[in-house]
Design a protein around this motif. Structure first.
Motif, short mmCIF file in Angstrom:
data_model
loop_
_atom_site.label_atom_id
_atom_site.label_comp_id
_atom_site.label_asym_id
_atom_site.label_seq_id
_atom_site.Cartn_x
_atom_site.Cartn_y
_atom_site.Cartn_z
N GLU A 83 41.48 -90.47 1.38
CA GLU A 83 42.22 -91.50 2.11
C GLU A 83 42.95 -90.80 3.25
OE1 GLU A 83 46.13 -94.44 1.66
OE2 GLU A 83 45.30 -93.45 -0.10
N TRP A 84 42.70 -91.27 4.46
CA TRP A 84 43.28 -90.65 5.64
C TRP A 84 44.64 -91.26 5.95
CZ3 TRP A 84 40.91 -86.75 8.59
CH2 TRP A 84 39.59 -86.43 8.22
N GLY A 97 41.25 -97.02 8.38
CA GLY A 97 42.22 -98.03 7.96
C GLY A 97 41.78 -99.43 8.36
#
Length: 252
Positions: free
Chosen positions: A36-37, A84
């Motif tokens: 997850e960035w 996202g």
């Protein structure tokens, strides 16, 4: 060097780019889709420029550039990371992307001459400053709903050290929607470049480490729809991906 912040199996790591993969700070190599960035840094004060490219001003029916920079502030609630989701409310008629070079300040800067400005730059990242034009009152008094809605400023994926970007005023920018090129420009076409923006902002306020300047976008902003994948990229800095979601998917 390219730096990032990611979450892998529930733990946050500082990470680096290595041969097209993501290297965690414990040495492990992982795929970019396995993490997850997060935004590559925690933004402090964030300045966003309006109409800082002549061609973009003209496509919005402005015949000449503003007499002085149009600078808006952006809250931390707006930022998301690579891959996202950006929320488009159901009643919106026009929401577009803005591919921008983001400049990260690396020291305390006050009354800085433009010839010295790069000494105060820590590095660069990519921003996609989505704008909902339905909520824009006018360009000198922008409605907060246009620039500060939750999830509408993807940032990243990488923070790139300043010394790794030879000339930030000569970087191609591109935006793709579902793989189709929609926007193309170059930072050399900014009305006020990075040194001039630092000189202007520091002339009346102190800039601090971690502050970010979003430098504006060239022409080519078009409407986006729920389900669209939007890729904004700045050559040498990064390729940032986000997806448009609607009311049924947005967690309120």
């Amino acid at each position: 060097m390219k730096h990032a912040r990611v979450v892998y199996k529930g733990t946050m790591y500082h990470a680096f780019e290595k041969n097209g993969s993501v290297q965690l700070n414990d040495g492990r190599l992982v795929n970019e889709h396995d993490v997850e960035w997060l935004p590559p840094l925690t933004p402090r004060t964030v300045f966003t420029l309006g109409l800082n490219y002549e061609d973009h001003a003209k496509e919005l029916s402005f015949n000449s550039s503003p007499r002085e920079p149009l600078v808006f502030l952006k809250g931390p609630n707006t930022f998301t990371g690579h891959f996202g989701q950006a929320y488009r409310p159901e009643d919106v008629t026009f929401m577009h992307y803005e591919c921008e070079l983001a400049v990260v300040i690396g020291g305390t800067a006050r009354n800085i001459d433009k010839k010295d400005a790069y000494q105060y730059v820590a590095g660069y990242t990519v921003a996609n400053d989505y704008v909902i034009r339905d909520y824009l009152e006018n360009y000198y008094r922008p409605n907060l709903c246009a620039k500060n809605r939750d999830s509408l400023t993807p940032l990243g994926p990488w923070f790139v050290d300043a010394e790794d970007i030879e000339d930030p005023m000569h970087l191609p920018l591109r935006t793709y929607i579902n793989g189709e090129l929609k926007q193309e420009g170059n930072t050399c076409d900014m009305i006020l470049g990075v040194p001039e923006l630092i000189e202007y902002l520091s002339s009346f306020m102190t800039l601090n480490t971690g502050d970010i300047i979003l430098t504006g976008t060239p022409k080519g902003s078009v409407d986006t729809n729920v389900g669209d994948e939007v890729v904004t990229e700045v050559e040498g800095v990064g390729r940032l991906v986000s997806t448009i979601i609607g009311d049924e998917a947005f967690v309120k």
